[in-house]
Design an enzyme around this catalytic site. Structure first.
Site, PDB file in Angstrom:
ATOM      1  N   ASN A   1     -31.912  18.879  -1.145  1.00 59.28           N
ATOM      2  CA  ASN A   1     -31.406  17.783  -1.968  1.00 59.28           C
ATOM      3  C   ASN A   1     -31.404  16.557  -1.072  1.00 59.28           C
ATOM      4  OD1 ASN A   1     -30.022  15.965  -3.531  1.00 59.28           O
ATOM      5  ND2 ASN A   1     -28.041  17.013  -3.423  1.00 59.28           N
ATOM      6  N   TRP A   2     -32.394  15.703  -1.278  1.00 59.96           N
ATOM      7  CA  TRP A   2     -32.509  14.536  -0.406  1.00 59.96           C
ATOM      8  C   TRP A   2     -31.446  13.477  -0.701  1.00 59.96           C
ATOM      9  CZ3 TRP A   2     -38.505  13.193  -0.243  1.00 59.96           C
ATOM     10  CH2 TRP A   2     -39.185  14.256   0.377  1.00 59.96           C
ATOM     11  N   LYS A   3     -30.741  13.634  -1.800  1.00 60.67           N
ATOM     12  CA  LYS A   3     -29.756  12.623  -2.230  1.00 60.67           C
ATOM     13  C   LYS A   3     -30.404  11.232  -2.242  1.00 60.67           C
ATOM     14  CE  LYS A   3     -26.058  15.491  -0.561  1.00 60.67           C
ATOM     15  NZ  LYS A   3     -24.644  15.607  -0.297  1.00 60.67           N
TER      16      LYS A   3
ATOM     17  N   HIS B   1     -23.865  18.288  -9.973  1.00 61.68           N
ATOM     18  CA  HIS B   1     -23.547  18.219  -8.537  1.00 61.68           C
ATOM     19  C   HIS B   1     -22.165  17.579  -8.395  1.00 61.68           C
ATOM     20  CE1 HIS B   1     -23.672  17.055  -4.326  1.00 61.68           C
ATOM     21  NE2 HIS B   1     -24.661  17.929  -4.171  1.00 61.68           N
TER      22      HIS B   1
ATOM     23  N   GLU C   1     -21.017  15.420  -6.521  1.00 61.13           N
ATOM     24  CA  GLU C   1     -21.009  13.958  -6.380  1.00 61.13           C
ATOM     25  C   GLU C   1     -21.169  13.291  -7.743  1.00 61.13           C
ATOM     26  OE1 GLU C   1     -24.047  13.747  -3.347  1.00 61.13           O
ATOM     27  OE2 GLU C   1     -22.677  14.744  -1.956  1.00 61.13           O
TER      28      GLU C   1
ATOM     29  N   GLU D   1     -21.065  25.406  -4.678  1.00 62.69           N
ATOM     30  CA  GLU D   1     -20.960  24.396  -3.633  1.00 62.69           C
ATOM     31  C   GLU D   1     -19.506  23.963  -3.489  1.00 62.69           C
ATOM     32  OE1 GLU D   1     -24.836  22.269  -2.724  1.00 62.69           O
ATOM     33  OE2 GLU D   1     -23.867  21.161  -4.320  1.00 62.69           O
TER      34      GLU D   1
ATOM     35  N   GLY E   1     -21.606  18.232   3.168  1.00 61.44           N
ATOM     36  CA  GLY E   1     -21.778  17.111   4.073  1.00 61.44           C
ATOM     37  C   GLY E   1     -20.659  16.969   5.097  1.00 61.44           C
TER      38      GLY E   1
ATOM     39  N   SER F   1     -23.128  22.443   3.888  1.00 62.65           N
ATOM     40  CA  SER F   1     -23.346  22.445   5.336  1.00 62.65           C
ATOM     41  C   SER F   1     -24.106  23.665   5.834  1.00 62.65           C
ATOM     42  CB  SER F   1     -22.011  22.286   6.081  1.00 62.65           C
ATOM     43  OG  SER F   1     -21.424  21.039   5.750  1.00 62.65           O
TER      44      SER F   1
ATOM     45  N   GLY G   1     -28.431  19.988   1.709  1.00 61.51           N
ATOM     46  CA  GLY G   1     -28.413  18.528   1.731  1.00 61.51           C
ATOM     47  C   GLY G   1     -28.938  17.995   3.053  1.00 61.51           C
TER      48      GLY G   1
END
Ligand code: PEP
Length: 253
Positions: free
Chosen positions: A9-11, A95, A97, A167, A173, A212, A233
């Site tokens: 997931n490159w965000k 997700h 976020e 998650e 992160g 992570s 991530g």
């Protein structure tokens, strides 16, 4: 046996030249990778370029969110049909976020899950608890509530064409990973929740762990019975790290 999946997931990271180098590295290392499915979920503007690069490879393409609407006056939104048109195989749905920063509700997440499936894209449904929820022993209630919203709206059979990702929000992160036992415990809860309604679908459902994951801890987490790969991530932004995690997923259980 369920085949493992590792997806990056490159965000909201990267640019055209950085993505090109990252993909060069990943694609070069993919040639000797067998027994694992790998994918990358990239920002919308880079889908076309990434699709062209991965077309002749085994690397799958995904997006990071989508609209629950099919088309119309929804300025700024991107539909499932558009993602399918760009060659996406996967899309992240719910997700943490998106839930926390953009106010996505359980109902909206379920609608996005359904929209993805209507266009033939496999939704990767993300669920997970915050640190406060874990400390209040509410982990199971929270992930069940998030999954139940989709079960109610779409039915248990819809999970035959979906992926689930556990998650824990406190691990995303942060460098703080769930222990392999903590991950296994929640994965088993989630599988049992689907099995209560459809045992065959539950047995075949891939449940990824995200939070992570790094080259140093991937093998231990992926070795757990109900962990079927990872959602990665930060480490997916470094080709060597992402490949090392994919390799950890490629080893037999
Ligand atoms: C994620 O983006 O979903 C994620 C798990 O990030 P990280 O691996 O950096 O924790």
């Amino acid at each position: 046996m369920r085949g493992r999946l590792v997806t990056g997931n490159w965000k909201m990271h990267g640019n055209r030249s950085a993505n090109a180098s990252l993909l060069d590295g990943v694609l070069a290392g993919m040639t000797d990778l067998a027994g694992i499915e790998c994918a990358v979920c990239v920002p919308f503007p880079y889908l076309a370029e990434t699709a062209a690069r991965v077309a002749s490879s085994k690397l799958g393409l995904g997006a990071q969110t989508l609209s629950e609407h099919e088309s119309g006056a929804y300025t700024g939104e991107v539909s499932a049909g558009m993602l399918a048109d760009m060659g996406c195989r996967y899309v992240l749905v719910g997700h943490s976020e998106r839930r926390a920063l953009f106010g996505e509700t359980d109902g909206q997440v379920a609608a996005k899950f359904a929209a993805a499936q209507r266009s033939g894209i496999t939704p990767i449904l993300c669920v997970g608890e915050t640190l406060a929820e874990r400390e209040a022993s509410r982990t199971r209630d929270v992930v069940f509530r998030q999954v139940d919203a989709v079960l109610e709206a779409c039915g248990a059979a819809s999970f035959a064409k979906a992926v689930l990702a556990y998650e824990p929000v406190w691990a995303i992160g942060t460098g703080r990973t769930a222990s392999s036992e903590q991950a296994q415990e929640v994965h088993a809860f989630l599988r049992s929740r689907i099995a209560d309604r459809d045992s065959g679908t539950a047995a075949n459902l891939r449940i990824l762990y995200g939070g992570s994951v790094k080259p140093g801890n991937a093998a231990e987490i992926f070795a757990m019975e109900d962990v079927d790969g990872g959602l990665i991530g930060g480490a997916s932004l470094v080709a060597g790290d992402f490949l090392a995690i994919c390799r950890a997923g490629a080893s037999p259980r």
